[in-house]
Scaffold this motif. Structure first.
Motif, PDB file in Angstrom:
ATOM      1  N   ILE A  78       0.842  -1.206   0.000  1.00  0.00           N
ATOM      2  CA  ILE A  78       0.000   0.000   0.000  1.00  0.00           C
ATOM      3  C   ILE A  78       0.874   1.253   0.000  1.00  0.00           C
ATOM      4  CG2 ILE A  78      -1.663   1.342   1.361  1.00  0.00           C
ATOM      5  CD1 ILE A  78      -2.808  -1.346   2.322  1.00  0.00           C
ATOM      6  N   ILE A  79       1.907   1.253   0.844  1.00  0.00           N
ATOM      7  CA  ILE A  79       2.831   2.397   0.883  1.00  0.00           C
ATOM      8  C   ILE A  79       3.523   2.559  -0.467  1.00  0.00           C
ATOM      9  CG2 ILE A  79       4.925   3.313   1.954  1.00  0.00           C
ATOM     10  CD1 ILE A  79       4.095   1.883   4.525  1.00  0.00           C
ATOM     11  N   SER A  80       3.919   1.434  -1.076  1.00  0.00           N
ATOM     12  CA  SER A  80       4.587   1.471  -2.383  1.00  0.00           C
ATOM     13  C   SER A  80       3.682   2.046  -3.459  1.00  0.00           C
ATOM     14  CB  SER A  80       5.044   0.060  -2.774  1.00  0.00           C
ATOM     15  OG  SER A  80       5.993  -0.445  -1.862  1.00  0.00           O
ATOM     16  N   VAL A  81       2.404   1.673  -3.415  1.00  0.00           N
ATOM     17  CA  VAL A  81       1.442   2.207  -4.396  1.00  0.00           C
ATOM     18  C   VAL A  81       1.315   3.717  -4.251  1.00  0.00           C
ATOM     19  CG1 VAL A  81      -0.996   2.274  -5.034  1.00  0.00           C
ATOM     20  CG2 VAL A  81       0.128   0.079  -4.683  1.00  0.00           C
ATOM     21  N   PHE A  82       1.199   4.186  -3.014  1.00  0.00           N
ATOM     22  CA  PHE A  82       1.092   5.628  -2.785  1.00  0.00           C
ATOM     23  C   PHE A  82       2.361   6.349  -3.248  1.00  0.00           C
ATOM     24  CE2 PHE A  82      -2.432   4.662   0.153  1.00  0.00           C
ATOM     25  CZ  PHE A  82      -3.307   5.666  -0.222  1.00  0.00           C
ATOM     26  N   ALA A  83       3.532   5.767  -2.952  1.00  0.00           N
ATOM     27  CA  ALA A  83       4.795   6.390  -3.345  1.00  0.00           C
ATOM     28  C   ALA A  83       4.923   6.456  -4.866  1.00  0.00           C
ATOM     29  CB  ALA A  83       5.973   5.624  -2.742  1.00  0.00           C
ATOM     30  N   CYS A  84       4.622   5.347  -5.543  1.00  0.00           N
ATOM     31  CA  CYS A  84       4.732   5.318  -7.010  1.00  0.00           C
ATOM     32  C   CYS A  84       3.669   6.196  -7.668  1.00  0.00           C
ATOM     33  CB  CYS A  84       4.629   3.878  -7.511  1.00  0.00           C
ATOM     34  SG  CYS A  84       6.044   2.858  -7.103  1.00  0.00           S
ATOM     35  N   ALA A  85       2.455   6.224  -7.087  1.00  0.00           N
ATOM     36  CA  ALA A  85       1.398   7.084  -7.633  1.00  0.00           C
ATOM     37  C   ALA A  85       1.772   8.554  -7.463  1.00  0.00           C
ATOM     38  CB  ALA A  85       0.075   6.791  -6.929  1.00  0.00           C
ATOM     39  N   PHE A  86       2.351   8.880  -6.304  1.00  0.00           N
ATOM     40  CA  PHE A  86       2.812  10.256  -6.085  1.00  0.00           C
ATOM     41  C   PHE A  86       3.892  10.625  -7.096  1.00  0.00           C
ATOM     42  CE2 PHE A  86       6.047  13.007  -4.125  1.00  0.00           C
ATOM     43  CZ  PHE A  86       5.298  14.154  -3.906  1.00  0.00           C
ATOM     44  N   GLY A  87       4.856   9.715  -7.283  1.00  0.00           N
ATOM     45  CA  GLY A  87       5.912   9.967  -8.263  1.00  0.00           C
ATOM     46  C   GLY A  87       5.369  10.096  -9.673  1.00  0.00           C
ATOM     47  N   ALA A  88       4.356   9.271  -9.996  1.00  0.00           N
ATOM     48  CA  ALA A  88       3.757   9.321 -11.334  1.00  0.00           C
ATOM     49  C   ALA A  88       3.025  10.643 -11.568  1.00  0.00           C
ATOM     50  CB  ALA A  88       2.803   8.144 -11.513  1.00  0.00           C
ATOM     51  N   LEU A  89       2.243  11.064 -10.586  1.00  0.00           N
ATOM     52  CA  LEU A  89       1.478  12.307 -10.733  1.00  0.00           C
ATOM     53  C   LEU A  89       2.384  13.534 -10.760  1.00  0.00           C
ATOM     54  CD1 LEU A  89      -1.518  11.557  -8.339  1.00  0.00           C
ATOM     55  CD2 LEU A  89      -1.569  11.672 -10.840  1.00  0.00           C
ATOM     56  N   LEU A  90       3.267  13.636  -9.769  1.00  0.00           N
ATOM     57  CA  LEU A  90       4.152  14.789  -9.703  1.00  0.00           C
ATOM     58  C   LEU A  90       5.108  14.815 -10.883  1.00  0.00           C
ATOM     59  CD1 LEU A  90       5.220  17.261  -8.135  1.00  0.00           C
ATOM     60  CD2 LEU A  90       6.778  15.695  -6.939  1.00  0.00           C
ATOM     61  N   GLY A  91       5.761  13.678 -11.130  1.00  0.00           N
ATOM     62  CA  GLY A  91       6.733  13.622 -12.225  1.00  0.00           C
ATOM     63  C   GLY A  91       6.090  13.757 -13.582  1.00  0.00           C
ATOM     64  N   GLY A  92       4.938  13.078 -13.757  1.00  0.00           N
ATOM     65  CA  GLY A  92       4.264  13.147 -15.048  1.00  0.00           C
ATOM     66  C   GLY A  92       3.799  14.557 -15.365  1.00  0.00           C
ATOM     67  N   PHE A  93       3.147  15.212 -14.409  1.00  0.00           N
ATOM     68  CA  PHE A  93       2.690  16.583 -14.617  1.00  0.00           C
ATOM     69  C   PHE A  93       3.877  17.514 -14.857  1.00  0.00           C
ATOM     70  CE2 PHE A  93       1.840  20.825 -12.937  1.00  0.00           C
ATOM     71  CZ  PHE A  93       0.732  21.193 -13.700  1.00  0.00           C
ATOM     72  N   ASN A  94       4.917  17.358 -14.066  1.00  0.00           N
ATOM     73  CA  ASN A  94       6.103  18.209 -14.189  1.00  0.00           C
ATOM     74  C   ASN A  94       6.739  18.096 -15.570  1.00  0.00           C
ATOM     75  OD1 ASN A  94       8.395  19.851 -13.071  1.00  0.00           O
ATOM     76  ND2 ASN A  94       9.504  17.940 -13.396  1.00  0.00           N
ATOM     77  N   GLU A  95       6.925  16.857 -16.031  1.00  0.00           N
ATOM     78  CA  GLU A  95       7.601  16.656 -17.319  1.00  0.00           C
ATOM     79  C   GLU A  95       6.729  17.092 -18.496  1.00  0.00           C
ATOM     80  OE1 GLU A  95      10.691  16.073 -17.310  1.00  0.00           O
ATOM     81  OE2 GLU A  95      10.754  15.634 -15.171  1.00  0.00           O
ATOM     82  N   VAL A  96       5.434  16.801 -18.416  1.00  0.00           N
ATOM     83  CA  VAL A  96       4.539  17.216 -19.505  1.00  0.00           C
ATOM     84  C   VAL A  96       4.465  18.743 -19.582  1.00  0.00           C
ATOM     85  CG1 VAL A  96       2.136  17.250 -20.293  1.00  0.00           C
ATOM     86  CG2 VAL A  96       3.163  15.111 -19.493  1.00  0.00           C
ATOM     87  N   TYR A  97       4.322  19.378 -18.432  1.00  0.00           N
ATOM     88  CA  TYR A  97       4.249  20.840 -18.393  1.00  0.00           C
ATOM     89  C   TYR A  97       5.533  21.467 -18.941  1.00  0.00           C
ATOM     90  CZ  TYR A  97       4.106  25.601 -16.555  1.00  0.00           C
ATOM     91  OH  TYR A  97       4.141  26.972 -16.441  1.00  0.00           O
ATOM     92  N   CYS A  98       6.673  20.947 -18.513  1.00  0.00           N
ATOM     93  CA  CYS A  98       7.961  21.502 -18.963  1.00  0.00           C
ATOM     94  C   CYS A  98       8.203  21.215 -20.436  1.00  0.00           C
ATOM     95  CB  CYS A  98       9.098  20.937 -18.117  1.00  0.00           C
ATOM     96  SG  CYS A  98       9.087  21.512 -16.402  1.00  0.00           S
ATOM     97  N   THR A  99       7.726  20.076 -20.920  1.00  0.00           N
ATOM     98  CA  THR A  99       7.882  19.752 -22.348  1.00  0.00           C
ATOM     99  C   THR A  99       7.106  20.735 -23.209  1.00  0.00           C
ATOM    100  OG1 THR A  99       8.163  17.396 -21.862  1.00  0.00           O
ATOM    101  CG2 THR A  99       7.510  17.981 -24.101  1.00  0.00           C
ATOM    102  N   VAL A 100       5.904  21.071 -22.755  1.00  0.00           N
ATOM    103  CA  VAL A 100       5.053  22.000 -23.510  1.00  0.00           C
ATOM    104  C   VAL A 100       5.531  23.441 -23.368  1.00  0.00           C
ATOM    105  CG1 VAL A 100       2.723  22.929 -23.704  1.00  0.00           C
ATOM    106  CG2 VAL A 100       3.062  20.484 -23.335  1.00  0.00           C
TER     107      VAL A 100
END
Length: 224
Positions: free
Chosen positions: A94-116
């Motif tokens: 459960i902790i791993s899911v939250f950690a990976c989901a947090f990384g996915a949301l923060l990292g994904g939004f960050n990289e997409v925003y910076c790419t655009v």
């Protein structure tokens, strides 16, 4: 009562490979006496109990109760240990899911925003910080899950561990891939500046990863 003690003596005797004659010789009694105990037709004399217990490596209380008490205690401890490790494994997942989901949301939004928004790679210090935090979260989540899964080998065999782990591992991998894929798009964008090439490469990579996940999951399930 007689039958319990006699059956217990017979069991201990067979476990140690001792014949009725050999046991009788050790106790200076007749074979018939040992046979009567084991058939439940009589009880050992109280003076013989300590010697019988010593021969079989049990206590007098265990001999009288007709069972090894430590076996029950060990089993209770094993069950408790199994439940504890399994609970820890589920909590870590459960902790791993939250950690990976947090990384996915923060990292994904960050990289997409910076790419655009930005042409230059790592244009702002916030991009670096968010990417680093996302990377740490994803690595932490996967590492925590791996360690908790490895600890299961104390109570389960390989096939049982695989059956518990493989679906959860795929979930974590897919969450982790969100950050990895958007980070790759960001790098490709910096060097190619070609949106079609970027998203074509990303789509192909995603399809390959999904196909590999299904193939690995199928093979693991078949092996288990």
């Amino acid at each position: 009562m007689n039958s319990n003690i006699g059956a217990f003596i017979a069991k201990l005797r067979r476990e140690q490979g001792i014949t009725q004659s050999a046991l009788a010789d050790k106790l200076n009694i007749s074979n018939r006496t040992v046979s009567k105990w084991e058939n439940g037709d009589g009880l050992p004399d109280i003076s013989l109990l300590p010697e019988i217990a010593r021969i079989f490596g049990v206590s007098v209380d265990e001999l009288l109760s007709g069972e090894k008490k430590e076996e029950k205690a060990i089993r209770v401890e094993e069950v408790a240990n199994e439940n504890n490790l399994l609970n820890i494994f589920h909590i870590c997942f459960i902790i791993s899911v939250f950690a990976c989901a947090f990384g996915a949301l923060l990292g994904g939004f960050n990289e997409v925003y910076c790419t655009v928004t930005f042409i230059t790679l790592f244009y702002t210090h916030w991009e670096i910080i968010f990417a680093a935090v996302s990377f740490v979260a994803v690595v932490f989540g996967n590492l925590l899950f791996y360690i908790s899964a490895v600890r299961l080998n104390v109570i389960y065999d390989k096939n049982k561990i695989i059956s518990l782990v493989y679906k959860k591992a795929i979930v974590l991998f897919m969450l982790s891939y969100v950050f990895i894929s958007t980070f790759l798009v960001r790098i490709i964008d910096h060097y190619l500046r070609n949106k079609t090439a970027e998203f074509t490469a990303l789509a192909i990579a995603t399809l390959i990863v999904i196909a590999l996940c299904f193939l690995i999951a199928g093979k693991i399930k078949k092996d288990s």
